[in-house]
Write an enzyme that holds these catalytic residues in place. Structure first.
Site, short mmCIF file in Angstrom:
data_model
loop_
_atom_site.label_atom_id
_atom_site.label_comp_id
_atom_site.label_asym_id
_atom_site.label_seq_id
_atom_site.Cartn_x
_atom_site.Cartn_y
_atom_site.Cartn_z
N TRP A 125 1.02 -0.66 0.23
CA TRP A 125 -0.01 -0.19 -0.02
C TRP A 125 0.67 1.49 0.41
CZ3 TRP A 125 -0.31 3.71 3.87
CH2 TRP A 125 -1.64 5.03 3.90
N HIS A 126 1.61 0.76 0.85
CA HIS A 126 3.49 2.49 0.61
C HIS A 126 3.65 2.54 -0.30
CE1 HIS A 126 2.66 1.70 5.37
NE2 HIS A 126 3.08 3.25 5.68
N GLY A 127 3.85 1.60 -1.61
CA GLY A 127 4.18 2.12 -2.61
C GLY A 127 4.48 0.74 -3.49
N PHE A 139 2.66 8.28 -1.08
CA PHE A 139 1.90 7.32 -0.87
C PHE A 139 0.25 7.32 -1.09
CE2 PHE A 139 5.75 6.97 2.47
CZ PHE A 139 6.87 6.52 1.77
#
Lengths: 321, 435
Positions: free
Chosen positions: B274-276, B435
């Site tokens: 989800w962060h990247g 993000f």
């Protein structure tokens, strides 16, 4: 809300008191201030007409007044300190010691033409002025806010650390690593042996050139042009020149034209050596602005001959006028 | 704007449909609408955030699609998934389109959270007095905002250059020695904490000024006693989302040890992703999944690990390496430096002052990848890190401060904040905006 406003106000008062009167950075800023004052002191002591070299550290590392002085036949002072010193501050200080008939050679680094106003406002001279040179600060109202807010958290920490180091008898290793200054203000002792560690970095470095538009619109360019007008009005001969750089990374021709135009616009001279002050990478000490000592001397010999001619021409022109 | 507006309108319509179906006892069609809605949200997020990553993974060498990531999509997608799930579970009432749109697009949290539940916020928008100036809330909110701004501009941006030098060097294949590598990682751990917790404090403060209360998002995470405790203190609202809307629906800890382990790892891997869109983020999530699995296993076995606080901090710091590094190669380069495999170099001035160090360290005039590589960079970086870690490890978070402590902190920090805001050479964007 009142206590919030009070806390904010107290913060500003505390900050001003601490950085304006208590904290100092004797090693980082003290070193620069001492270098500036030593050169100005020499300029004030020698007789006019004198020759002054003004630039960033390119002035000190790549030019040698000790060599130039006997060739041009007038006292020479090397006023090059560091590229980060604000040009408005630099010129304000030197205007006080320049007399009619004096000559100023300006091999300004490319970065000095394009240095932004905000970078200029918060350079090391901002802190030096607030703490030690309020007379010059008073003459530069544009710099008041920047000088007041020249100190970040690092400045706070470094003030404490530098004070502790000085109190503890810290031996400054800079002279052993890069050399030192002589009486003319030249940087000396930056031998190829000391510079050997930087050669791998120099070999792969890719110098970045500003565009002609950046030079034309640069805040530094405006300050240089203002100084050139002042010099003309006060009988000081100003001569532009190229900073040293890698022979394999020449300045783009449109940038060359833009820089020449800065001097031409105010009637100042512009001195060009056949090599445009470009040298092989092996001739440099640690950056493209810093020739190592033997090349500094060779460059100064070549430059002095050209400067002697240029100064003779400008003197003859002045007599004709 | 059209994407955000369309997404809000479609999700509200689906949410209303689910709510009506659920209220009528028609659970199966409600569930079908829920699945369709969640899939549409994830599909949209996947297209914008992961299409190029998937393309690069499945067809290396293919030209990237060059899709621009809409600002805040990771956050407003999760907000709307929460809304749909809460609709299906009957955990919200019909509030109307406007409060819902306000809930999603409320500017303090739109771009980078906190990720708040509909039932926490929508009733506040429907209450009397929202947005009407209230002196107490204005004062508290503005104080929190200024303290958050100070965290970001004075602390986080102060550590950024230290971290950038080391990680950029690793990305360019340079060899970092022990001190250079550790200083860069320690600086990044502080940068990301002060950056994101500073942003969260600003969001909480802004909302409070408008009489809206957001939940706490950071609670001194580096003071955590164990890794589970860390995740109850770090990005609390994301942890809550992952637990309630991913881990528990996957089965949580209700289906045996093996399934629980798998659920935990899947949750953390997806949290990392989800962060990247990159394998480094997957590795970061995987490391935290592994830490949590080991922690739960040790707890079940009754093993008490001495120095749990220090071990947790070390584990978290090591995991930041892939999170920050540009590539897996850079991650390995940084870890090699941290392990001392590239040797230990120290500034000459330190070795000169303590000659015994010459036995273990190579003296150098300056450390090339430490700060701005000047003679005094080492003491400067050391003092900066000591100050930052002192704040992170010894002080409570600003929400637990007394009013007097907040005022004193403002006295110490407000002028530096103004300095950084108007006179710093550059201001870095908030890290979580990417993000």
């Amino acid at each position: 809300m009142r206590s919030l406003a009070g806390a904010c106000l107290a913060s500003l008062v505390l900050y001003g008191a601490l950085f304006g009167a208590v904290l100092d950075r004797p090693l980082a800023l003290g070193f620069l201030a001492q270098q500036i004052e030593a050169r100005l002191a020499r300029a004030g002591a020698v007789e006019s007409p004198k020759l002054v070299i003004l630039a960033g550290s390119n002035g000190a590392y790549s030019h040698r007044c000790e060599t130039i002085e006997p060739i041009v036949g007038r006292p020479c002072v090397n006023g090059g300190i560091a590229v980060g010193i604000g040009l408005d501050y630099l010129f304000a200080r030197w205007q006080a010691v320049l007399r009619p008939g004096d000559a100023v050679y300006l091999p300004m680094e490319e970065a000095q033409y394009v240095r932004s106003r905000s970078a200029t406002e918060t350079g090391p001279d901002a802190a030096i002025m607030l703490r030690h040179d309020r007379a010059t600060l008073a003459s530069l109202p544009d710099r008041w806010a920047g000088a007041f807010f020249a100190f970040d958290l690092r400045a706070l920490l470094m003030s404490l650390i530098e004070r502790a180091l000085v109190t503890g008898g810290f031996h400054d290793p800079r002279a052993a690593v890069t050399g030192t200054s002589n009486a003319w203000g030249d940087h000396v002792g930056h031998t190829p042996t000391l510079g050997a560690a930087s050669q791998p970095v120099l070999a792969t470095m890719t110098p970045q050139h500003p565009s002609a538009a950046q030079v034309r619109d640069g805040y530094g360019t405006a300050l240089i042009a203002r100084f050139l007008r002042w010099a003309r009005a006060h009988g000081v001969v100003a001569i532009g020149g190229w900073p040293t750089g890698f022979a394999d990374a020449p300045l783009p021709e449109d940038e060359v034209a833009a820089i020449r135009a800065v001097y031409a616009a105010t009637g100042a001279g512009f001195l060009e050596l056949p090599n445009r002050s470009r040298y092989p990478r092996a001739a440099f000490f640690d950056t493209p602005d810093h020739l190592s000592e033997p090349w500094q001397i060779a460059h100064s010999v070549a430059l002095a001959a050209a400067l002697e001619l240029a100064l003779a021409r400008s003197t003859a022109t002045a007599r004709t006028d | 704007m059209p994407l955000l507006g369309g997404s809000v309108a479609v999700n509200y319509a689906i949410g209303q449909r689910i709510l009506r179906l659920a209220a009528a006892g028609r659970q199966r069609p409600a569930r079908r609408w829920l699945v369709a809605g969640v899939a549409a949200n994830l599909g949209l997020l996947g297209w914008f955030k992961y299409a190029d990553f998937l393309l690069g993974t499945l067809a290396p060498g293919a030209a990237p699609l060059g899709i621009v990531l809409p600002l805040g999509i990771s956050f407003f997608t999760f907000q709307q998934i929460m809304f749909l799930v809460d609709s299906a579970q009957g955990e919200r009432t019909d509030s109307g389109l406007l409060p819902y749109a306000c809930f999603v697009t409320f500017f303090p949290h739109l771009i980078a959270g906190p990720i708040v539940r509909p039932r926490e916020i929508i009733p506040q928008f429907m209450a009397r007095g929202v947005g009407i100036p209230c002196a107490d809330n204005l004062s508290v909110g503005l104080t929190l905002f200024l303290l958050g701004l100070a965290k970001k501009l004075v602390l986080a941006d102060g550590f950024a250059p230290l971290a950038d030098v080391g990680f950029n060097a690793a990305a360019h294949g340079e060899t970092l020695t022990l001190v250079e590598a550790w200083y860069a990682v320690l600086a990044y751990a502080l940068q990301i904490y002060f950056d994101f917790s500073g942003y969260s404090d600003m969001a909480i403060g802004l909302a409070r000024m408008l009489n809206v209360r957001f939940p706490l998002n950071f609670n001194s995470p580096y003071q955590a006693r164990n890794i589970s405790d860390f995740w109850q203190r770090w990005h609390i609202t994301l942890s809550r989302f992952l637990r309630d809307y991913l881990y528990i629906p996957l089965g949580g800890s209700r289906c045996g040890a093996m399934r629980r382990t798998g659920n935990l790892m899947a949750t953390m891997l997806l949290g990392g992703l989800w962060h990247g869109a990159g394998w480094c983020f997957v590795l970061w999530g995987g490391l935290h999944g592994l830490y949590l699995i080991i922690h739960h296993a040790a707890r079940r076995a009754g093993v008490r690990v001495p120095g749990g606080r220090a071990l947790t901090l070390l584990a978290v710091i090591v995991a930041w390496v892939p999170f920050r590094a540009a590539t897996l190669e850079a991650t390995l380069a940084m870890l090699r430096g941290m392990a001392g495999l590239n040797g230990l170099a120290l500034p000459q001035m330190i070795v000169g002052a303590m000659p015994a160090l010459a036995a273990i360290a190579t003296p150098l005039p300056v450390l090339r990848f430490l700060g701005d590589a000047r003679t005094l960079s080492f003491p400067e970086a050391s003092a900066l890190l000591a100050l930052g870690w002192g704040i992170a490890l010894l002080l409570p978070n600003v929400h637990a401060f007394s009013e007097r402590a907040r005022s004193l902190t403002l006295v110490g920090g407000f002028a530096f904040t103004l300095q950084a805001l108007f006179f710093a050479p550059k201001v870095a964007p908030f890290l979580y905006f990417q993000f």
